[in-house]
Design an enzyme around this catalytic site. Structure first.
Site: not given
Length: 251
Positions: A108-110
């Site tokens: 998952l992206d930050a």
């Protein structure tokens, strides 16, 4: 829970599964005091006693965690300025487990929050994140621009039929596969939920950008057959239950 004997021995450093078959022919491997020759025998990780040449073999199984990923942390194992999801996990669990290190099932992206599965089981991860298996992933989405009923219908139809997504940085553009958009969501403050099956880079953000809108917040609420445990605070995690594991392996 049980696991195949060859898988356990392989993870404990006895070589490949082919090596394990040769090893078993030596008659030095015992299960509950009896010599075992069949590599496909299943071992009860809680009850059985496995030995090699009279010495006990650790039959600790794989580790499977569900985390409610907090915003701002990354899924990488590399140390840097940002926190990683592994920083939230107890030190003992972060160590090598069953001969392998923990990893995330996909990333998952930050700035993306929500359901993240972390495990030591590379085989299961490979199966569930492989694009050819079309594993569903559902996200709650907040959008920059409000939408009227006509736009909601158009968005849903275009995503269902597939849309052309432009190139982003080093990532090629693509024609999206069918995705399911719902404007009713139980996630407070979110506008809609989108289920995708591809796992493309920044997929959800790029899909809405192609529609002329912008994602301002993104939370994964389900992966495969599992939904995020709402009791988990951001950054908190727990082991998967037996029932969840059975469903995940059967998926």
């Amino acid at each position: 829970m049980t696991e195949r004997l060859d898988k356990i021995l392989s993870h404990q450093g006895f070589g490949t599964r082919k090596d394990v078959k040769k090893l078993l022919r030596s008659g030095l491997v015992t299960l509950n005091g009896k010599i075992v020759y069949d590599s496909a025998v299943h071992v009860d990780l809680e009850k059985d006693t496995l030995c090699y040449d009279g010495e006990s073999v650790d039959v600790q199984g794989e580790l499977y965690l569900m985390m409610n990923k907090a915003g701002g942390c990354v899924c990488s194992t590399r140390e840097g300025e940002r926190e990683t999801v592994y920083d939230f996990i107890d030190f003992e669990l972060r160590q090598t487990h069953s001969g392998k290190k923990l990893h995330t099932m996909g990333r998952l992206d930050a700035d993306t929050t929500g359901l993240l599965l972390i495990t030591s089981d590379g085989e299961l991860t490979h199966r569930l994140i492989s694009p050819k298996n079309h594993v569903p992933k559902t996200y709650a989405v907040k959008l920059r621009d409000s939408t009227d009923e006509k736009q909601k219908t158009e968005y849903a139809q275009k995503l269902r039929e597939g849309i052309q997504v432009p190139r982003e940085q080093n990532e090629e553009g693509f024609l999206s596969e069918s995705a399911e958009l719902s404007w009713s969501t139980n996630e407070e403050g979110y506008d809609c939920e989108l289920t995708v099956y591809e796992g493309k880079y920044h997929e959800v953000k790029r899909l809405f950008a192609a529609l002329g809108n912008e994602v301002t917040a993104l939370k994964r609420v389900s992966f495969a057959c599992l939904s995020l445990d709402k009791k988990l605070a951001p950054g908190a995690y727990r082991e998967l239950t037996e029932e969840e594991l059975e469903r995940l392996f059967a998926f």
